[in-house]
Write an enzyme that holds these catalytic residues in place. Structure first.
Site, mmCIF file in Angstrom:
data_model
loop_
_atom_site.group_PDB
_atom_site.id
_atom_site.type_symbol
_atom_site.label_atom_id
_atom_site.label_comp_id
_atom_site.label_asym_id
_atom_site.label_seq_id
_atom_site.Cartn_x
_atom_site.Cartn_y
_atom_site.Cartn_z
ATOM 1 N N TRP A 57 2.044 -7.399 12.967
ATOM 2 C CA TRP A 57 3.228 -6.864 12.294
ATOM 3 C C TRP A 57 4.479 -6.846 13.161
ATOM 4 O O TRP A 57 5.515 -6.351 12.740
ATOM 5 C CB TRP A 57 2.944 -5.463 11.737
ATOM 6 C CG TRP A 57 2.128 -4.566 12.621
ATOM 7 C CD1 TRP A 57 0.788 -4.327 12.509
ATOM 8 C CD2 TRP A 57 2.581 -3.789 13.742
ATOM 9 N NE1 TRP A 57 0.368 -3.458 13.499
ATOM 10 C CE2 TRP A 57 1.450 -3.105 14.264
ATOM 11 C CE3 TRP A 57 3.824 -3.607 14.370
ATOM 12 C CZ2 TRP A 57 1.522 -2.252 15.375
ATOM 13 C CZ3 TRP A 57 3.893 -2.766 15.476
ATOM 14 C CH2 TRP A 57 2.747 -2.098 15.955
ATOM 15 N N CYS B 242 12.997 9.786 -5.888
ATOM 16 C CA CYS B 242 12.784 9.642 -7.339
ATOM 17 C C CYS B 242 13.023 10.972 -8.065
ATOM 18 O O CYS B 242 13.175 12.020 -7.433
ATOM 19 C CB CYS B 242 11.373 9.119 -7.606
ATOM 20 S SG CYS B 242 10.117 10.412 -7.532
ATOM 21 N N GLU C 24 -7.191 4.542 16.055
ATOM 22 C CA GLU C 24 -6.903 3.114 15.860
ATOM 23 C C GLU C 24 -6.060 2.585 17.009
ATOM 24 O O GLU C 24 -5.097 3.233 17.431
ATOM 25 C CB GLU C 24 -6.129 2.881 14.558
ATOM 26 C CG GLU C 24 -6.915 3.148 13.303
ATOM 27 C CD GLU C 24 -6.099 2.790 12.064
ATOM 28 O OE1 GLU C 24 -5.321 1.819 12.115
ATOM 29 O OE2 GLU C 24 -6.235 3.500 11.063
ATOM 30 N N ARG D 126 0.851 -1.188 0.000
ATOM 31 C CA ARG D 126 0.000 0.000 0.000
ATOM 32 C C ARG D 126 0.889 1.242 0.000
ATOM 33 O O ARG D 126 2.105 1.118 0.081
ATOM 34 C CB ARG D 126 -0.980 0.001 1.178
ATOM 35 C CG ARG D 126 -0.315 -0.108 2.527
ATOM 36 C CD ARG D 126 -1.360 -0.157 3.655
ATOM 37 N NE ARG D 126 -0.701 -0.363 4.928
ATOM 38 C CZ ARG D 126 -1.318 -0.472 6.095
ATOM 39 N NH1 ARG D 126 -2.625 -0.409 6.174
ATOM 40 N NH2 ARG D 126 -0.635 -0.645 7.201
ATOM 41 N N GLU E 209 -3.562 -8.805 6.941
ATOM 42 C CA GLU E 209 -3.917 -8.521 8.334
ATOM 43 C C GLU E 209 -4.915 -9.520 8.921
ATOM 44 O O GLU E 209 -5.605 -9.218 9.884
ATOM 45 C CB GLU E 209 -4.418 -7.075 8.435
ATOM 46 C CG GLU E 209 -3.311 -6.132 7.981
ATOM 47 C CD GLU E 209 -3.558 -4.660 8.223
ATOM 48 O OE1 GLU E 209 -2.741 -4.029 8.928
ATOM 49 O OE2 GLU E 209 -4.561 -4.137 7.703
ATOM 50 N N LYS E 210 -4.929 -10.744 8.353
ATOM 51 C CA LYS E 210 -5.914 -11.722 8.852
ATOM 52 C C LYS E 210 -5.611 -12.215 10.263
ATOM 53 O O LYS E 210 -6.498 -12.700 10.957
ATOM 54 C CB LYS E 210 -6.091 -12.887 7.883
ATOM 55 C CG LYS E 210 -4.845 -13.706 7.601
ATOM 56 C CD LYS E 210 -5.146 -14.796 6.589
ATOM 57 C CE LYS E 210 -3.905 -15.533 6.147
ATOM 58 N NZ LYS E 210 -2.947 -14.655 5.402
ATOM 59 N N PHE E 211 -4.362 -12.087 10.686
ATOM 60 C CA PHE E 211 -4.051 -12.490 12.068
ATOM 61 C C PHE E 211 -4.068 -11.305 13.036
ATOM 62 O O PHE E 211 -3.723 -11.440 14.206
ATOM 63 C CB PHE E 211 -2.690 -13.198 12.119
ATOM 64 C CG PHE E 211 -2.672 -14.462 11.317
ATOM 65 C CD1 PHE E 211 -3.572 -15.490 11.609
ATOM 66 C CD2 PHE E 211 -1.815 -14.630 10.243
ATOM 67 C CE1 PHE E 211 -3.593 -16.659 10.864
ATOM 68 C CE2 PHE E 211 -1.830 -15.783 9.479
ATOM 69 C CZ PHE E 211 -2.728 -16.810 9.788
ATOM 70 N N HIS E 212 -4.444 -10.137 12.535
ATOM 71 C CA HIS E 212 -4.571 -8.947 13.393
ATOM 72 C C HIS E 212 -5.927 -9.025 14.074
ATOM 73 O O HIS E 212 -6.948 -9.255 13.425
ATOM 74 C CB HIS E 212 -4.474 -7.698 12.515
ATOM 75 C CG HIS E 212 -4.255 -6.426 13.264
ATOM 76 N ND1 HIS E 212 -5.197 -5.895 14.120
ATOM 77 C CD2 HIS E 212 -3.206 -5.566 13.275
ATOM 78 C CE1 HIS E 212 -4.722 -4.756 14.621
ATOM 79 N NE2 HIS E 212 -3.515 -4.542 14.130
ATOM 80 N N GLU F 100 -2.380 7.247 7.792
ATOM 81 C CA GLU F 100 -1.017 7.141 8.334
ATOM 82 C C GLU F 100 0.044 7.593 7.329
ATOM 83 O O GLU F 100 0.892 6.807 6.889
ATOM 84 C CB GLU F 100 -0.727 5.718 8.810
ATOM 85 C CG GLU F 100 -1.535 5.330 10.022
ATOM 86 C CD GLU F 100 -1.041 4.045 10.684
ATOM 87 O OE1 GLU F 100 -0.316 3.270 10.053
ATOM 88 O OE2 GLU F 100 -1.403 3.826 11.866
ATOM 89 N N CYS G 243 4.745 8.299 -4.829
ATOM 90 C CA CYS G 243 5.720 9.313 -4.425
ATOM 91 C C CYS G 243 4.928 10.527 -3.942
ATOM 92 O O CYS G 243 4.065 11.020 -4.673
ATOM 93 C CB CYS G 243 6.582 9.674 -5.623
ATOM 94 S SG CYS G 243 7.339 11.306 -5.439
HETATM 95 C C1 GLA Z 1 -2.409 1.035 11.151
HETATM 96 C C2 GLA Z 1 -3.117 1.203 9.823
HETATM 97 C C3 GLA Z 1 -4.201 0.181 9.628
HETATM 98 C C4 GLA Z 1 -3.722 -1.202 9.982
HETATM 99 C C5 GLA Z 1 -3.167 -1.189 11.381
HETATM 100 C C6 GLA Z 1 -2.655 -2.537 11.839
HETATM 101 O O1 GLA Z 1 -3.151 1.563 12.185
HETATM 102 O O2 GLA Z 1 -3.677 2.482 9.705
HETATM 103 O O3 GLA Z 1 -4.631 0.220 8.281
HETATM 104 O O4 GLA Z 1 -2.757 -1.627 9.070
HETATM 105 O O5 GLA Z 1 -2.091 -0.284 11.441
HETATM 106 O O6 GLA Z 1 -2.147 -2.451 13.139
#
Ligand code: GLA
Length: 681
Positions: A317, A163, A309, A114, A357-360, A153, A118
Site C-alpha cells: 500500500w 452523513c 500485525e 472495506r 493484497e496479493k503483492f503484500h 483497525e 457509517c
Molecule cells: C492492516 C489490516 C490488514 C491488512 C494490512 C496490510 O494491518 O488490518 O487487514 O490490510 O493492514 O498491511
C-alpha cells in the site's frame, strides 16, 4: 473497573491473520502442518468473512469455519477470533444504503473496498450486535478461543463520517456535552461570524463550507468522531461480556494514530494490540516504531501488549513497497517484544493469490515452503521459544512523553492558526527521536497523570491546557521531576478560548514565562539559537517570550527580529525544574538540551547521539532482560556485564558483545535499581 482478562495462551504469541476462505480445504491441512513447523500457536480469523458466514440475511453458514477451527485446533493452534464485523456484506448495504458513509463534501462513498459503514448508523450497530452475538454463541465455549478480535483497525478507512445519521448522532453528543443550546453557543463562541444556533437541528457536521469553519465545532467533531467509533466498539464489547465474560477482548490499533483517542479505547478493552508497518526503506523507521510501542505499553499502565500485525517483508500500500532485507523481519519483531509485546504476529499467514493484497508479503510467500519469508518465519518461531522468560515482564522507562489527543486535534483541525507548520505528531516524533539518540526508551503519559516512576516528563505540545493538568505537572516538578514543555502550549481551554493573559495560561507560574506573541518562521528560513555557547538552527516556530522574575534563560535567539530574546528557559520549583522551549530547534539542539535535562535528573545519556543502537529493558521481580538491538547494516560492539547471558545464544567475551547487522541480543542479569544503560565499545 474490573481486572482486564488475559489472552488464553501460555506462550509468546506467534502467528498471523489467516484467510482460509480464500483457500481449499486441502490447503487448510497443509497450512496447519506448516504452522506447526514454524512454531505458530495462534491465528486471527475470520476478519473479513461476514459475507461468507451469512451469505443471505439470517441464514448462517458456519460449516466451513467449524471445520477450519477443528483443523487448526487439531494441530494445537489457538484462535484470536474476529467477530467478522470489519466490513459489511453487500446485501446489508443494498437493503440499507443509508448506512454508507459520506465524505466531507457530503458525497456518499460506494461499496467495493472495506469498512463501508457509517460508525453512527443505527442499522449497522444493530447488525454488528447481532453478528457478534451469533459468533459468541457459536464459538464462545470452544477451547481454541484465546481472544476476541473486534472489528479491524477502527478508523483505517472511515474515521469520520458527515452523513445525516452522523448529524443526528453529533447533535445527541453535543446535547450531552453542553446540555442547552445556549451552552453550546457559548462554548463555540458563535458571536464571531454570526453563527448563533436557534435550533439543535440546525447543527450539522462540519462539511465543506464557504470558508474557515468554527474551530470549536471542528474540535468537537474530532472528539465526537472518536467517541462514535468508541461507542461502536462498546456495542460489541457489551455483547461479548454478556455471552463470554471470561474471554479477553481487543481491537487492533494503528500505532500513534491521530483520529482515535486510544487512551479511551484502551480503557474499555482487556488487551492492547497494535498493527505496525515500519518502512524497510526508511533507515530510521525503528525510531518511530519505538514511540508507537511506547504508546502501546503505556495505554494500559505498562501491561504487556501484543503486536497483532506486521509484515513479513513488503507491504502493498505504499507507492514503492521495498521488501525487508534478511534479518529485518526478525529485528522488527524483536523490537516490539523488547518494548513489551508478548509475541509477534503478522498480516498474514499465507500470501494471497488475488485481490487488493496479493503483492503484500506473508509468513508463507507465494513460493510456499521455499519462500525466504517462510524460512525466516520458521527461524523466528524457533527463537521465540528462547524468549519465554520475558513473557509478562514490564519495560522500565525513566522518561514519559505526554500524548494528548485534544491538543493534537485542536492544533490541527482548523486552518485558523498562527501557522500550519507546527505539526503535533512531527513534534512528538522529533522529541522521542532525540531520547532514542540519547539512549532512552520513552513511555507515553497523560498530562494529568501522577507521573509516578518517571524522572523526566516531556510535553512536545499542550495547546489545550486545563488547570487540572497544570496542577499535575506542577506537583511532578515540585517533588523533583524535570519537566520540558514545547511551544504553543497552554494556549486555549477545552472550548478553545484563549487563556486570560495569553499562553501558557495555567502553566504560567510553573514555566515562569508569558508569551507576548507567537512568531512563526516562514518556510525555508532558519534562525539561530545559542545555548551555552553552541549555536543551533531553528525553523517553523518561535515566540516573543517575557520572563517572570526568577526564570533562568538557557538559550537565546541570535538572529532575526527576536535576536537577543529568550528562547529556552528553566524555572526551579520545589526540588525539580520546568524547562520551556519556545522554538523548534534542529536535531542537534534537541539532543543538547535533552542531554542536560537527563543530567539534571541524574540519568545517563549518550555523549554521541546514536540512531542505530537501541537498548530496552523488560524486568521481572528479580531479573532484567535487556534487549540490545543493532538497527544498522554494519556490525556493532557494545559493553556488557561479564556474567551477562544472552537468551538468544550470543557470546559476551571480555565484557564485549558484538552484534552483526540487524543483530539482537537479550541479556539476562540480576535486576538492578537503575535501568541498565548499554553503550558502544
Ligand atoms: C492492516 C489490516 C490488514 C491488512 C494490512 C496490510 O494491518 O488490518 O487487514 O490490510 O493492514 O498491511
Amino acid at each position: 473497573m474490573t481486572e482486564p482478562r488475559s489472552i488464553r495462551l501460555d506462550a509468546l504469541a506467534y502467528g498471523g491473520d489467516y484467510n482460509p476462505d480464500q483457500w481449499s480445504e486441502e490447503t487448510w491441512v497443509e497450512d496447519a502442518r506448516l504452522m506447526v513447523e514454524a512454531g505458530v500457536n495462534i491465528v486471527s480469523l475470520p476478519v473479513f468473512s461476514w459475507p461468507q458466514l451469512e451469505p443471505t440475511p439470517g441464514v448462517y453458514n458456519w460449516g466451513w469455519l467449524d471445520r477450519v477451527i477443528e483443523v487448526l485446533w487439531g494441530a494445537g493452534i489457538k484462535i484470536d477470533l474476529a467477530t467478522a464485523t470489519a466490513t459489511p456484506p453487500s446485501w446489508l448495504i443494498r437493503r440499507h444504503p443509508e448506512m454508507l458513509p459520506h465524505n466531507v463534501d457530503g458525497r456518499q462513498l460506494e461499496f467495493g473496498s472495506r469498512q463501508a459503514y457509517c460508525p453512527s448508523s443505527p442499522i449497522w450497530k444493530e447488525n454488528v450486535a447481532r453478528m457478534t452475538r451469533a459468533m459468541a454463541e457459536r464459538y464462545g465455549n470452544h477451547p481454541a478461543l484465546a481472544l476476541w478480535h473486534i472489528s479491524n483497525e477502527y478508523g483505517d478507512h472511515v474515521s469520520r463520517c458527515w452523513c445525516p445519521a452522523s448529524a443526528v448522532h453529533f447533535r445527541t453528543w453535543l446535547r450531552n456535552r453542553y446540555g442547552t443550546l445556549e451552552g453550546l453557543n457559548e462554548a463555540w463562541g458563535v458571536g464571531v461570524w454570526g453563527q448563533r444556533y436557534t435550533e439543535w437541528d440546525h447543527i450539522e457536521p462540519p462539511r465543506t463550507a464557504t470558508g474557515p469553519i468554527n474551530p470549536t465545532q471542528l474540535l468537537d467533531f474530532e472528539r465526537f468522531s472518536s467517541d462514535a467509533l468508541l461507542e461502536l466498539f462498546q456495542v460489541e464489547i457489551d455483547v461479548l461480556r454478556e455471552v463470554t465474560p471470561d474471554i479477553a477482548v481487543t481491537t487492533n490499533f494503528m500505532s500513534l494514530l491521530r483520529d482515535l483517542n486510544y487512551w479511551d479505547f484502551a480503557a474499555v478493552e482487556d488487551l492492547v494490540t497494535d498493527d505496525a508497518y515500519p518502512d524497510p526503506a526508511d533507515p530510521l523507521a525503528h525510531v518511530g516504531a519505538a514511540l508507537n510501542y511506547g504508546l502501546m505499553r503505556s495505554l494500559k499502565g505498562g501491561a504487556p501488549w501484543l503486536l497483532l500485525e506486521q509484515s513479513a517483508s513488503a507491504v502493498s500500500w505504499r507507492d514503492v513497497n521495498v521488501p525487508k532485507a534478511p534479518g529485518q523481519m526478525r529485528i522488527d519483531s524483536m523490537q516490539a517484544i523488547a518494548h513489551g509485546s508478548d509475541g509477534a504476529m503478522f498480516f498474514q499467514w499465507r500470501q494471497a493469490k488475488f485481490g487488493q493484497e496479493k503483492f503484500h508479503s506473508a509468513m508463507l510467500g507465494h513460493r510456499g515452503e521455499e519462500s525466504r519469508s517462510f524460512k525466516e518465519t520458521k527461524a523466528l518461531g524457533a527463537e521465540l521459544k528462547k524468549l519465554e522468560p520475558v513473557r509478562g515482564t514490564r519495560v522500565r522507562a525513566s522518561v514519559g512523553l505526554v500524548v494528548d489527543w485534544d491538543s493534537w486535534w485542536g492544533s490541527s483541525a482548523t486552518e485558523s492558526l498562527p501557522s500550519q507548520r507546527l505539526n503535533y505528531a512531527v513534534q512528538a516524533r522529533a522529541w522521542n527521536a532525540a531520547f532514542f539518540r540519547l539512549g532512552h526508551p520513552v513511555d507515553t503519559v497523560r498530562a494529568a497523570d501522577s507521573f509516578e516512576g518517571y524522572d523526566v516528563v516531556v510535553v512536545p505540545n499542550l495547546y489545550i491546557a486545563s488547570n487540572e493538568q497544570a496542577a499535575a505537572l506542577t506537583a511532578f516538578v515540585e517533588r523533583g521531576g524535570q519537566l520540558v514543555v514545547g511551544p504553543f502550549s497552554g494556549v486555549v481551554d477545552e472550548t478553545e478560548k484563549v487563556h486570560t493573559g495569553g499562553a501558557p495560561g495555567p502553566l504560567r507560574e510553573l514555566l515562569g514565562i508569558e508569551v507576548d506573541e507567537h512568531w512563526p518562521i516562514p518556510d525555508g528560513i532558519h534562525e539561530k539559537l545559542e545555548v551555552a555557547g553552541e549555536s543551533f538552527a531553528v525553523s517553523i516556530w518561535s515566540e516573543w517570550l517575557e520572563l517572570i522574575s526568577g526564570t533562568e534563560v538557557l538559550g537565546s535567539h541570535t538572529s532575526g527580529e527576536l535576536a537577543g530574546r529568550a528562547a529556552v528557559t528553566r524555572r526551579a520549583s520545589g526540588t525539580g525544574a520546568a524547562w520551556y522551549l519556545g522554538v523548534v530547534p534542529e536535531e542537534a539542539g534537541l539532543d543538547a538540551l535533552f542531554r542536560r535535562v537527563l543530567g539534571a535528573a541524574g540519568l545517563p545519556a549518550r555523549e554521541v547521539p546514536d540512531t542505530v543502537l537501541e537498548s530496552v529493558t523488560r524486568s521481572s521481580e528479580d531479573t532484567d532482560y535487556t534487549f540490545v538491538l543493532n538497527h544498522g547494516t554494519e556490525p556493532l560492539a557494545v559493553t556488557a556485564a561479564h556474567d551477562a547471558v544472552d537468551l538468544l545464544g550470543g557470546a559476551v567475551a571480555d565484557g564485549v558483545l558484538v552484534l552483526p547487522r540487524y543483530g539482537v541480543a537479550v541479556l539476562a542479569s540480576a535486576r538492578t535499581g537503575a535501568v541498565p544503560f548499554i553503550g558502544r565499545v
